[in-house]
Design an enzyme around this catalytic site. Sequence first.
Site, mmCIF file in Angstrom:
data_model
loop_
_atom_site.group_PDB
_atom_site.id
_atom_site.type_symbol
_atom_site.label_atom_id
_atom_site.label_comp_id
_atom_site.label_asym_id
_atom_site.label_seq_id
_atom_site.Cartn_x
_atom_site.Cartn_y
_atom_site.Cartn_z
ATOM 1 N N ASP A 67 -13.128 2.665 -10.091
ATOM 2 C CA ASP A 67 -13.755 1.535 -9.411
ATOM 3 C C ASP A 67 -15.137 1.888 -8.869
ATOM 4 O O ASP A 67 -16.040 1.059 -8.872
ATOM 5 C CB ASP A 67 -12.853 1.044 -8.287
ATOM 6 C CG ASP A 67 -11.660 0.240 -8.809
ATOM 7 O OD1 ASP A 67 -11.641 -0.068 -10.015
ATOM 8 O OD2 ASP A 67 -10.773 -0.067 -8.009
ATOM 9 N N ASN A 136 -18.420 -4.668 -3.208
ATOM 10 C CA ASN A 136 -17.122 -4.677 -2.537
ATOM 11 C C ASN A 136 -17.269 -5.103 -1.083
ATOM 12 O O ASN A 136 -16.754 -6.129 -0.676
ATOM 13 C CB ASN A 136 -16.475 -3.294 -2.593
ATOM 14 C CG ASN A 136 -15.394 -3.182 -3.639
ATOM 15 O OD1 ASN A 136 -15.147 -4.120 -4.385
ATOM 16 N ND2 ASN A 136 -14.747 -2.046 -3.713
ATOM 17 N N ASP A 137 -17.969 -4.288 -0.293
ATOM 18 C CA ASP A 137 -18.028 -4.565 1.137
ATOM 19 C C ASP A 137 -19.127 -3.779 1.829
ATOM 20 O O ASP A 137 -19.588 -2.745 1.347
ATOM 21 C CB ASP A 137 -16.680 -4.245 1.794
ATOM 22 C CG ASP A 137 -16.128 -2.886 1.404
ATOM 23 O OD1 ASP A 137 -16.856 -1.888 1.518
ATOM 24 O OD2 ASP A 137 -14.964 -2.817 0.969
ATOM 25 N N ALA A 178 -9.813 -4.037 -1.592
ATOM 26 C CA ALA A 178 -10.198 -2.675 -1.223
ATOM 27 C C ALA A 178 -10.009 -2.465 0.292
ATOM 28 O O ALA A 178 -8.920 -2.680 0.818
ATOM 29 C CB ALA A 178 -11.632 -2.409 -1.685
ATOM 30 N N PHE A 181 -8.454 -5.290 2.332
ATOM 31 C CA PHE A 181 -7.010 -5.438 2.117
ATOM 32 C C PHE A 181 -6.230 -4.437 2.972
ATOM 33 O O PHE A 181 -5.224 -4.788 3.589
ATOM 34 C CB PHE A 181 -6.690 -5.242 0.637
ATOM 35 C CG PHE A 181 -5.221 -5.281 0.312
ATOM 36 C CD1 PHE A 181 -4.521 -6.472 0.302
ATOM 37 C CD2 PHE A 181 -4.539 -4.110 0.021
ATOM 38 C CE1 PHE A 181 -3.165 -6.503 0.009
ATOM 39 C CE2 PHE A 181 -3.180 -4.124 -0.271
ATOM 40 C CZ PHE A 181 -2.494 -5.329 -0.282
ATOM 41 N N SER A 182 -6.706 -3.192 3.009
ATOM 42 C CA SER A 182 -5.997 -2.171 3.790
ATOM 43 C C SER A 182 -6.042 -2.482 5.277
ATOM 44 O O SER A 182 -5.185 -2.024 6.038
ATOM 45 C CB SER A 182 -6.597 -0.786 3.515
ATOM 46 O OG SER A 182 -7.883 -0.665 4.083
ATOM 47 N N ALA A 201 -7.987 -2.011 12.513
ATOM 48 C CA ALA A 201 -7.363 -1.500 13.745
ATOM 49 C C ALA A 201 -8.003 -2.122 14.983
ATOM 50 O O ALA A 201 -8.545 -1.416 15.850
ATOM 51 C CB ALA A 201 -7.465 0.032 13.796
#
Length: 283
Positions: A67, A136-137, A178, A181-182, A201
């Site tokens: 990826d 992605n981010d 990615a 999602f986590s 978190a």
Amino acid sequence: MHAAGLVLHPRRDSAAAVEAVLGWATHRGVEILGISDEIQRLRCEATPVTAEELGRRADLVVSLGGDGTMLRAMRLADGEKAPVLGVNLGKLGFLAEVDVPDLPAALSAIDAHDFTVEPRLAVDAVFNGQKVTAFNDVAVVRIPGEGNARVAVHVAGQPFVSYSADAVIVATPTGSTAYSFSAGGPITSPSVEALLVTPAAPHSAYSRGVVLSVNDEVDLDLLPSSGRLAVEVDGIVAGYVEPGQRVSLRGRAGAARVVRLGMTTFYQRARRKLRLTDSAELG
């Protein structure tokens, strides 16, 4: 097609995939372009070019890796004509379209114009006078020992929500599987044009993520009580921001295009590669 560009993983063995591409190109008179230091490592019979030249000259970009390699290939193709074909050399390879054994058939399908292209959204971030692009981010992330990420999210110039968290992630739909999602963000089809804001978190009373229009202007303001934060772009640290500073983000639709051969849908890939299972209560 006149030229195709190769983007190689820096460590994985890509020799078999490279040979398949070179064999295909030889029979069709297609020039193969490769980034100079990458093809030297394999002694690959490709025309050495810079990364910028590859993106500009290629009619097709072939990403050989995982990826991370695919994201790099998409950045090279950003704003150019070439779609990106992802070939997975690893285990997960969520963004790739084919594995190495399927590569000859994929190239034949491209010859026959038996494929579609899928536009992918990018997010541009500006901070400390520099501009970076992610597919992605973009995330502002706490640095161990320097305090939490305390961030106010402004949308269209207005304050919307503030977070205290380990990180605040602004993801594209491509990146929804990615880091976002986590951190508990939603899986989002790449055909959706949106930005996903997800705290990782979270320690604040409001701990939910939000989904914003791609047309919304999004600013992340570090509050005075925040620690110094790292700015990660597609998982790579691009710089640091201090309390009182801002990271401005703008979505950009259709920045790159990826090749789709119709072998699987996004939802099939997501279910298989993220190992999604049904609730035991439904059995």
